[in-house]
Motif scaffolding. Structure first.
Motif, PDB file in Angstrom:
ATOM      1  N   VAL A   1       5.540   6.277 -10.002  1.00 59.24           N
ATOM      2  CA  VAL A   1       4.848   6.115 -10.585  1.00 59.24           C
ATOM      3  C   VAL A   1       4.457   7.581 -11.497  1.00 59.24           C
ATOM      4  CG1 VAL A   1       2.603   5.001 -11.304  1.00 59.24           C
ATOM      5  CG2 VAL A   1       4.283   4.045  -9.700  1.00 59.24           C
ATOM      6  N   LYS A   2       3.346   7.582 -12.416  1.00 58.66           N
ATOM      7  CA  LYS A   2       2.662   8.491 -13.183  1.00 58.66           C
ATOM      8  C   LYS A   2       1.719   7.908 -13.702  1.00 58.66           C
ATOM      9  CE  LYS A   2       6.516  11.910 -14.019  1.00 58.66           C
ATOM     10  NZ  LYS A   2       7.532  12.598 -15.466  1.00 58.66           N
TER      11      LYS A   2
ATOM     12  N   ALA B   1       0.373  -1.311   0.016  1.00 61.22           N
ATOM     13  CA  ALA B   1      -0.157  -0.174   0.101  1.00 61.22           C
ATOM     14  C   ALA B   1       0.635   0.987  -0.081  1.00 61.22           C
ATOM     15  CB  ALA B   1      -1.091  -0.298   0.764  1.00 61.22           C
ATOM     16  N   VAL B   2       1.818   1.405   0.685  1.00 65.04           N
ATOM     17  CA  VAL B   2       2.495   2.207   0.651  1.00 65.04           C
ATOM     18  C   VAL B   2       3.734   2.356  -0.592  1.00 65.04           C
ATOM     19  CG1 VAL B   2       5.199   1.107   1.703  1.00 65.04           C
ATOM     20  CG2 VAL B   2       4.294   3.508   2.745  1.00 65.04           C
ATOM     21  N   HIS B   3       3.662   1.688  -1.663  1.00 67.39           N
ATOM     22  CA  HIS B   3       4.411   1.690  -2.653  1.00 67.39           C
ATOM     23  C   HIS B   3       3.208   2.139  -3.563  1.00 67.39           C
ATOM     24  CE1 HIS B   3       8.730   0.098  -2.957  1.00 67.39           C
ATOM     25  NE2 HIS B   3       8.649  -0.268  -0.947  1.00 67.39           N
ATOM     26  N   ALA B   4       2.828   3.214  -3.023  1.00 66.43           N
ATOM     27  CA  ALA B   4       1.547   3.714  -4.503  1.00 66.43           C
ATOM     28  C   ALA B   4       0.318   2.435  -4.939  1.00 66.43           C
ATOM     29  CB  ALA B   4       2.223   4.213  -5.403  1.00 66.43           C
ATOM     30  N   ASN B   5      -0.241   1.508  -3.669  1.00 71.18           N
ATOM     31  CA  ASN B   5      -1.362   0.633  -3.351  1.00 71.18           C
ATOM     32  C   ASN B   5      -0.252  -0.730  -5.141  1.00 71.18           C
ATOM     33  OD1 ASN B   5      -3.514  -0.512  -3.508  1.00 71.18           O
ATOM     34  ND2 ASN B   5      -4.461   0.348  -5.084  1.00 71.18           N
TER      35      ASN B   5
ATOM     36  N   TYR C   1       2.568  11.306  -2.430  1.00 76.63           N
ATOM     37  CA  TYR C   1       1.412  12.091  -3.640  1.00 76.63           C
ATOM     38  C   TYR C   1       1.455  13.268  -4.001  1.00 76.63           C
ATOM     39  CZ  TYR C   1       1.767   7.071  -2.074  1.00 76.63           C
ATOM     40  OH  TYR C   1       1.987   5.779  -1.301  1.00 76.63           O
ATOM     41  N   ASP C   2       1.301  13.367  -5.659  1.00 76.33           N
ATOM     42  CA  ASP C   2       0.682  14.509  -6.276  1.00 76.33           C
ATOM     43  C   ASP C   2      -0.752  14.920  -6.416  1.00 76.33           C
ATOM     44  OD1 ASP C   2       3.653  15.682  -5.908  1.00 76.33           O
ATOM     45  OD2 ASP C   2       3.934  15.526  -7.725  1.00 76.33           O
ATOM     46  N   PHE C   3      -1.666  15.632  -5.895  1.00 75.18           N
ATOM     47  CA  PHE C   3      -3.073  15.164  -6.277  1.00 75.18           C
ATOM     48  C   PHE C   3      -3.530  15.729  -6.618  1.00 75.18           C
ATOM     49  CE2 PHE C   3      -2.877  12.847  -1.942  1.00 75.18           C
ATOM     50  CZ  PHE C   3      -2.921  11.919  -2.555  1.00 75.18           C
ATOM     51  N   VAL C   4      -4.320  16.042  -8.471  1.00 80.96           N
ATOM     52  CA  VAL C   4      -4.923  16.889  -8.995  1.00 80.96           C
ATOM     53  C   VAL C   4      -5.556  18.347  -8.035  1.00 80.96           C
ATOM     54  CG1 VAL C   4      -6.664  17.550 -10.940  1.00 80.96           C
ATOM     55  CG2 VAL C   4      -5.275  15.657 -10.858  1.00 80.96           C
ATOM     56  N   GLY C   5      -5.115  19.524  -7.605  1.00 79.95           N
ATOM     57  CA  GLY C   5      -6.532  20.170  -7.579  1.00 79.95           C
ATOM     58  C   GLY C   5      -6.588  20.093  -6.068  1.00 79.95           C
TER      59      GLY C   5
ATOM     60  N   ASN D   1      -7.552  11.030  -8.440  1.00 78.96           N
ATOM     61  CA  ASN D   1      -6.776  12.563  -8.682  1.00 78.96           C
ATOM     62  C   ASN D   1      -5.559  12.057  -8.378  1.00 78.96           C
ATOM     63  OD1 ASN D   1      -7.043  12.365  -5.683  1.00 78.96           O
ATOM     64  ND2 ASN D   1      -7.122  14.556  -5.700  1.00 78.96           N
ATOM     65  N   ASN D   2      -5.264  11.629  -7.836  1.00 80.00           N
ATOM     66  CA  ASN D   2      -3.285  11.019  -7.807  1.00 80.00           C
ATOM     67  C   ASN D   2      -2.014  10.851  -9.070  1.00 80.00           C
ATOM     68  OD1 ASN D   2      -0.881   8.433  -6.008  1.00 80.00           O
ATOM     69  ND2 ASN D   2      -0.758  10.356  -7.070  1.00 80.00           N
ATOM     70  N   LYS D   3      -2.158  11.802  -9.965  1.00 80.22           N
ATOM     71  CA  LYS D   3      -1.520  11.699 -10.567  1.00 80.22           C
ATOM     72  C   LYS D   3       0.182  11.210 -10.978  1.00 80.22           C
ATOM     73  CE  LYS D   3       0.409  17.302 -10.461  1.00 80.22           C
ATOM     74  NZ  LYS D   3      -0.235  18.173 -11.330  1.00 80.22           N
ATOM     75  N   LYS D   4       0.717  11.403 -10.076  1.00 80.12           N
ATOM     76  CA  LYS D   4       2.219  11.327  -9.594  1.00 80.12           C
ATOM     77  C   LYS D   4       2.555  10.683  -8.239  1.00 80.12           C
ATOM     78  CE  LYS D   4       6.875  13.171 -10.277  1.00 80.12           C
ATOM     79  NZ  LYS D   4       7.639  14.575 -10.107  1.00 80.12           N
ATOM     80  N   ALA D   5       3.477   9.712  -7.800  1.00 82.65           N
ATOM     81  CA  ALA D   5       3.832   9.411  -6.528  1.00 82.65           C
ATOM     82  C   ALA D   5       5.437   8.600  -6.393  1.00 82.65           C
ATOM     83  CB  ALA D   5       3.445   8.039  -6.340  1.00 82.65           C
TER      84      ALA D   5
END
Length: 406
Positions: A275-276, A147-151, A339-343, A309-313
């Motif tokens: 991850v993108k 889970a901590v590895h970007a699901n 984690y980068d989230f849109v918005g 909304n997770n565009k990058k990890a």
């Protein structure tokens, strides 16, 4: 008399041929059975903001349970024909994993050799899994860290692709390279559902370093992606209304870099992965709505690892393993992901501290215990495999189990 001699000669010849065939071919049955008793704290109860403790039996505390068949035939000149069939299952209830596929972990046929390399055709993991297995924390901690590895979108826990052609070069001076391609198998479209990857590894014994890359393209309503792990990523969903891509658009890109150094009794290891999800464009406000939503489904909800909304990890996984005695191994790891989230005005963060002890009763049987805690900031905590804690930003677990290999 002549008939008896001829019959005896024929039987001897057949016996010799059978013995030769048996010497040149082999089939092996192998597997892992791994189960643990796990105690989890701060699991969401579904009532207001309440959390509670949860105990139970989990499968695969060190490694995922499986049973497999592999075979090899000597074709001469250092070249072999081989195959592999592998089924994953859950020890606690006996159910099949990988969506219930009969040989969901692996089903391949191909050629291999010290001068030829390895060529496989079928369903299997790609090269990112080999980098993860060599340098990350996945082997000592299995599903406790996916889970901590970007699901698991960085493929740390081993994702598979169908319709795959996999080729790795021979190892020369410690160096080996790989290229992998998954057919989407859509009529009149090469890119729909397509996946591909490549990588390389250099191992000189004490020190080693490796790299792997993978990308998946969007399938369609009738043609699923060849990358079966893409289902856990919102960007590869063909039913997501806000998905910005068309069939054949790249929906996941991930890469991993790993290294290891062995001292006499200590091994230092680490990976960095990214991850993108290029097609994710859902905005969901400036912060998780903890006051109204107490838990969220990892991988599909907003402000979750790999969510809508997770565009990058970005994930850093470092650890040290200590050989305390010939039969005793102590493992430690720190895993931090962002984690980068849109918005969103701030980045989400997950940090997991985890440690374990393995005691080898024999070459095939291991007793182990694992303890860990996972903390979330500005995002939902995905938990450590037995339920997310909702509004609580921290969850912990303690596990004790046994692994048997055959």
């Amino acid at each position: 008399m002549k008939r008896e001699v001829l019959a005896a000669s024929a039987l001897a010849a057949l016996g010799a041929l059978a013995g030769q065939a048996q010497a040149q071919s082999s089939v092996t049955i192998y597997g892992i059975i791994d189960s643990a008793v796990v105690y989890n704290t701060k699991v969401a109860t579904g009532t207001a903001r309440n959390t509670g403790s949860l105990g139970g039996v989990n499968s695969g505390g060190l490694q995922a349970s499986r049973i497999g068949f592999r075979g090899k035939e000597d074709l001469g000149g250092g070249l072999f024909a081989d195959f592999g069939l592998e089924n994953g299952f859950s020890v606690d209830n006996g159910s099949a994993l990988q969506g219930g596929a009969l040989f969901g972990r692996r089903s391949v046929v191909g050629l291999s050799g010290t001068r030829f390399g390895v060529l496989h055709i079928g369903r299997r993991k790609d090269f990112t899994d080999e980098i993860a297995g060599a340098y990350s924390s996945i082997t000592p901690y299995s599903g406790f860290i996916t889970a901590v590895h970007a699901n698991n979108l960085d493929r740390i826990g081993g994702n598979r692709a169908n319709n795959m052609i996999y080729y790795s070069t021979p190892t020369i001076g410690g160096f080996r390279a790989n290229v992998t391609y998954g057919f989407g198998e859509a009529a009149d479209s090469v890119s729909t559902g397509q996946s591909l990857g490549f990588g390389a590894n250099y191992d000189q014994g004490r020190w080693a370093i490796g790299f792997g890359y993978w990308q998946s393209k969007l399938g369609s309503a009738t043609v699923a992606s060849s990358d079966q792990g893409a289902a856990s990523g919102a960007g590869c969903s063909t039913t997501l209304a806000s998905n910005a891509g068309k069939a054949g658009s790249t929906c996941i890109k991930t890469w991993i870099l790993g290294s290891r150094y062995k001292f006499d009794a200590v091994t230092l290891r680490g990976t960095y992965s990214e991850v993108k999800q290029p097609l994710v464009n859902t905005a969901a406000g400036a912060a998780p709505a903890f006051n109204t939503v107490f838990t969220a489904t990892a991988g599909s909800s907003a402000f979750t690892a790999g969510g809508v909304n997770n565009k990058k990890a970005q994930i850093l996984d470092v650890g040290a393993d200590f050989k305390v005695a010939p039969a005793l191994l102590v493992t430690t790891s720190v895993i931090h992901s962002r984690y980068d989230f849109v918005g969103a005005s701030s980045r989400g963060k997950l940090t997991e501290l985890i440690a374990g002890v393995q005691y080898y009763l024999s070459k095939r049987t291991t007793l182990y215990s694992t303890i860990g805690t996972l903390t979330a900031v500005d995002m939902y905590n995905p938990g450590t495999g037995a339920g997310a804690p909702g509004a609580d930003n921290r969850s912990s677990f303690l596990a004790a189990g046994v692994r048997h290999t055959f």
